[in-house]
Design an enzyme around this catalytic site. Structure first.
Site, PDB file in Angstrom:
ATOM      1  CD  GLU A 143     -35.919 -36.873  24.922  1.00 22.12           C
ATOM      2  OE1 GLU A 143     -36.495 -35.777  24.164  1.00 22.12           O
ATOM      3  OE2 GLU A 143     -36.746 -37.277  26.055  1.00 22.12           O
ATOM      4  CD  GLN A 171     -20.808 -47.977  40.101  1.00 22.30           C
ATOM      5  OE1 GLN A 171     -20.354 -47.811  41.281  1.00 22.30           O
ATOM      6  NE2 GLN A 171     -21.592 -49.224  40.139  1.00 22.30           N
ATOM      7  CD  GLU A 172     -23.264 -44.596  31.655  1.00 25.59           C
ATOM      8  OE1 GLU A 172     -24.127 -44.091  32.499  1.00 25.59           O
ATOM      9  OE2 GLU A 172     -23.487 -44.482  30.651  1.00 25.59           O
ATOM     10  NE  ARG A 173     -19.297 -39.802  31.709  1.00 20.80           N
ATOM     11  CZ  ARG A 173     -19.967 -38.562  31.962  1.00 20.80           C
ATOM     12  NH1 ARG A 173     -19.672 -37.835  32.886  1.00 20.80           N
ATOM     13  NH2 ARG A 173     -21.074 -38.204  31.331  1.00 20.80           N
ATOM     14  CD  GLU A 189     -15.730 -35.089  20.634  1.00 17.65           C
ATOM     15  OE1 GLU A 189     -16.684 -35.694  21.025  1.00 17.65           O
ATOM     16  OE2 GLU A 189     -14.768 -35.458  19.880  1.00 17.65           O
TER      17      GLU A 189
HETATM   18  C1  FAD Z   1     -24.522 -48.320  20.564  1.00 19.13           C
HETATM   19  C2  FAD Z   1     -25.366 -47.101  21.540  1.00 19.13           C
HETATM   20  C3  FAD Z   1     -25.560 -47.291  22.443  1.00 19.13           C
HETATM   21  C4  FAD Z   1     -26.344 -46.460  23.283  1.00 19.13           C
HETATM   22  N1  FAD Z   1     -26.948 -46.895  24.668  1.00 19.13           N
HETATM   23  C5  FAD Z   1     -27.442 -45.814  25.308  1.00 19.13           C
HETATM   24  C6  FAD Z   1     -28.343 -46.136  26.207  1.00 19.13           C
HETATM   25  O1  FAD Z   1     -28.570 -47.519  26.763  1.00 19.13           O
HETATM   26  N2  FAD Z   1     -29.058 -45.043  26.914  1.00 19.13           N
HETATM   27  C7  FAD Z   1     -28.966 -43.781  26.428  1.00 19.13           C
HETATM   28  O2  FAD Z   1     -29.698 -42.976  27.209  1.00 19.13           O
HETATM   29  N3  FAD Z   1     -28.165 -43.550  25.490  1.00 19.13           N
HETATM   30  C8  FAD Z   1     -27.436 -44.588  25.000  1.00 19.13           C
HETATM   31  N4  FAD Z   1     -26.649 -44.058  23.797  1.00 19.13           N
HETATM   32  C9  FAD Z   1     -26.713 -42.668  23.270  1.00 19.13           C
HETATM   33  C10 FAD Z   1     -25.213 -41.988  23.505  1.00 19.13           C
HETATM   34  O3  FAD Z   1     -25.300 -41.959  25.018  1.00 19.13           O
HETATM   35  C11 FAD Z   1     -25.240 -40.704  22.875  1.00 19.13           C
HETATM   36  O4  FAD Z   1     -25.479 -41.076  21.406  1.00 19.13           O
HETATM   37  C12 FAD Z   1     -24.236 -39.839  23.039  1.00 19.13           C
HETATM   38  O5  FAD Z   1     -24.499 -39.275  24.437  1.00 19.13           O
HETATM   39  C13 FAD Z   1     -24.124 -38.691  22.105  1.00 19.13           C
HETATM   40  O6  FAD Z   1     -25.347 -37.996  21.877  1.00 19.13           O
HETATM   41  P1  FAD Z   1     -25.756 -37.779  20.351  1.00 19.13           P
HETATM   42  O7  FAD Z   1     -25.292 -38.969  19.704  1.00 19.13           O
HETATM   43  O8  FAD Z   1     -27.100 -37.103  20.511  1.00 19.13           O
HETATM   44  O9  FAD Z   1     -24.699 -36.722  19.753  1.00 19.13           O
HETATM   45  P2  FAD Z   1     -24.686 -35.056  19.600  1.00 19.13           P
HETATM   46  O10 FAD Z   1     -24.859 -34.698  21.319  1.00 19.13           O
HETATM   47  O11 FAD Z   1     -25.551 -34.734  18.742  1.00 19.13           O
HETATM   48  O12 FAD Z   1     -23.125 -34.773  19.711  1.00 19.13           O
HETATM   49  C14 FAD Z   1     -22.657 -34.763  18.201  1.00 19.13           C
HETATM   50  C15 FAD Z   1     -21.237 -34.225  18.254  1.00 19.13           C
HETATM   51  O13 FAD Z   1     -20.841 -33.278  18.747  1.00 19.13           O
HETATM   52  C16 FAD Z   1     -20.115 -33.096  19.942  1.00 19.13           C
HETATM   53  N5  FAD Z   1     -20.587 -32.056  20.947  1.00 19.13           N
HETATM   54  C17 FAD Z   1     -21.794 -32.162  21.486  1.00 19.13           C
HETATM   55  N6  FAD Z   1     -21.853 -30.995  22.541  1.00 19.13           N
HETATM   56  C18 FAD Z   1     -20.605 -30.557  22.519  1.00 19.13           C
HETATM   57  C19 FAD Z   1     -19.968 -29.546  23.271  1.00 19.13           C
HETATM   58  N7  FAD Z   1     -20.676 -29.013  24.252  1.00 19.13           N
HETATM   59  N8  FAD Z   1     -18.595 -29.302  23.032  1.00 19.13           N
HETATM   60  C20 FAD Z   1     -18.010 -30.013  21.953  1.00 19.13           C
HETATM   61  N9  FAD Z   1     -18.567 -31.057  21.377  1.00 19.13           N
HETATM   62  C21 FAD Z   1     -19.716 -31.081  21.713  1.00 19.13           C
HETATM   63  C22 FAD Z   1     -20.315 -34.484  20.548  1.00 19.13           C
HETATM   64  O14 FAD Z   1     -18.966 -34.764  21.217  1.00 19.13           O
HETATM   65  C23 FAD Z   1     -20.252 -35.338  19.196  1.00 19.13           C
HETATM   66  O15 FAD Z   1     -18.940 -35.273  18.603  1.00 19.13           O
HETATM   67  C24 FAD Z   1     -26.103 -44.892  22.956  1.00 19.13           C
HETATM   68  C25 FAD Z   1     -25.540 -44.908  21.675  1.00 19.13           C
HETATM   69  C26 FAD Z   1     -25.172 -45.780  20.900  1.00 19.13           C
HETATM   70  C27 FAD Z   1     -24.778 -45.358  19.763  1.00 19.13           C
END
Ligand code: FAD
Length: 380
Positions: A129, A242-244, A368
């Protein structure tokens, strides 16, 4: 490939390779210009038998529970440099389908599974979200029970197959409890109140439609709940290995493809009166990358073997995911450098490989987050 493949797997690989050569590679640039895959790709892939391996025969599938077939599809598509199509197939077969085969009632299976095999149904999963990605417990999309329906309100972002998708597994909040408050609903894209937002402009994966989705008083039948209410968080965690693994298959094969193509390039391009392949730096860089990819392939194959036996743990999948995707980014970067200025031109495959690789260390759980899983497994 070092994994134990049998003759049926080799035949299948040949058919996937022809499909990729004829039906994907020639169209990929057009799909990049359109910022979207042609949805007909899915029905063509369905006819070719590339979709829905694990779907039981009773629901129109081959009923083959053998991840090696899944891996071959992702492997061949990514090796050819078509990562946007690779992620679409990976979502269909490896990421979303397990929810529909393993967590559904017979009635739900009959409704949803046949189309996933023919490609008439294109799958997506909507967890992320605008306010939360890594932290699934931050999900705020609500689903409030009203008789036989849930009334869903909220929005999702970065959803792959967001424009083409016709059936989405959506993570929703059914109560305030951090973990037990999450549930999974299966949502058909023609449900009133479902709307697709922008097809987002990305720096890579240009042929992949990645979109916002918005739900406004969307009434989803309770009959579309996956499993039990409140189990969503645990269902997601269960399926993430499995996704990973699938993302790692894509990472290693894409990187191998770039390395092969770079080996050709350095033999053809000359500087200072000799092919750039003759410089010791070029040889050392490629020797190092080839060695690391050899390690990666061996490690990946071991994880696939474990997964086929049902023994791949979340922690091992996390190790594999961060390490192979970081390697993929490094391989693409070093290979681009060896192309000089041509590597920065979109018409060169290495340029696409470079931008397409970058997302791999982010989606499916960031590097991370993978390391936090590994550290927890180490007891720290
Ligand atoms: C092209 C693309 C396709 C995608 N497809 C899908 C999809 O089909 N379905 C879906 O649901 N999502 C999808 N995503 C979303 C994707 O899974 C998320 O962008 C990802 O999980 C990271 O979440 P965020 O962007 O909110 O980053 P954040 O969670 O805001 O993270 C920002 C930074 O903080 C770091 N961070 C966060 N928490 C911690 C912690 N506990 N310790 C250390 N570092 C931390 C992260 O590693 C990152 O470097 C997609 C994203 C992209 C860009």
């Amino acid at each position: 490939m070092t994994i134990d493949y049998e003759s049926e797997h080799h035949q299948f690989r040949d058919s996937v390779r022809s499909f990729v050569r004829e039906r994907i590679v020639p169209h990929h640039e057009q799909w990049e210009n359109d910022s979207c895959l042609d949805p007909a790709l899915f029905t063509e892939a369905g006819k070719q038998g590339l979709l829905g391996f694990s779907v039981p025969e009773a629901y129109g599938g081959p009923g083959v529970e053998d991840f090696r077939y899944n891996a071959i599809v992702v492997d061949e598509v990514n090796r050819a440099g078509a990562a946007a199509a690779g992620i679409a197939f990976s979502l269909q077969n490896d990421v979303v389908l397990p929810y529909l085969t393993d967590m559904t009632t017979p009635e739900q299976k009959a409704r949803w599974l046949p189309g996933t095999v023919t490609g008439e149904t294109i799958l997506g999963i909507a967890m992320t979200e605008p306010g939360t990605g890594s932290d699934l417990t931050g999900i705020r999309t609500t689903a409030v029970r009203d008789g036989d329906h849930y009334v869903v309100n909220g929005s999702k972002t970065f959803i792959s197959n967001g424009q083409n998708g016709t059936l989405f597994v959506v993570a929703v909040r059914t109560s305030a409890d951090k973990h037990k408050g999450l549930s999974l609903l299966v949502v058909e894209s023609d449900t009133p109140g479902f709307s697709r937002g922008r097809n987002l402009e990305k720096i890579g994966l240009h042929a992949q439609d990645t979109s916002e989705l918005t739900f406004t008083d969307m009434r989803v039948p309770v009959a579309n709940l996956l499993g039990e209410e409140g189990q969503g968080f645990y269902q997601l965690v269960h399926n993430l290995p499995q996704e990973r693994l699938s993302l790692s298959v894509g990472a290693v094969s894409a990187a191998e493809g770039v390395l092969d193509q770079t080996l050709e390039y350095v033999k053809e391009r000359s500087a200072f009166g000799q092919p750039i392949a003759g410089f010791q730096n070029t040889q050392f860089v490629l020797a190092e990358l080839a060695t690391e990819l050899d390690l990666a392939r061996t490690y990946l194959d071991d994880c696939i073997r474990q997964h086929v036996r049902g023994e791949l743990t979340p922690a091992r999948a996390a190790r594999l995911k961060w390490w192979t995707t970081e390697l993929q980014v490094r391989v693409a970067d070093r290979c681009l450098q060896l192309h000089g200025g041509y590597g920065y031109m979109r018409e060169y495959a290495v340029a696409r490989a470079f931008v397409d690789a970058r997302i791999q260390t982010i989606y499916g759980g960031t590097t991370e987050i993978m390391k936090t899983i590994v550290a927890k497994d180490l007891g720290i």
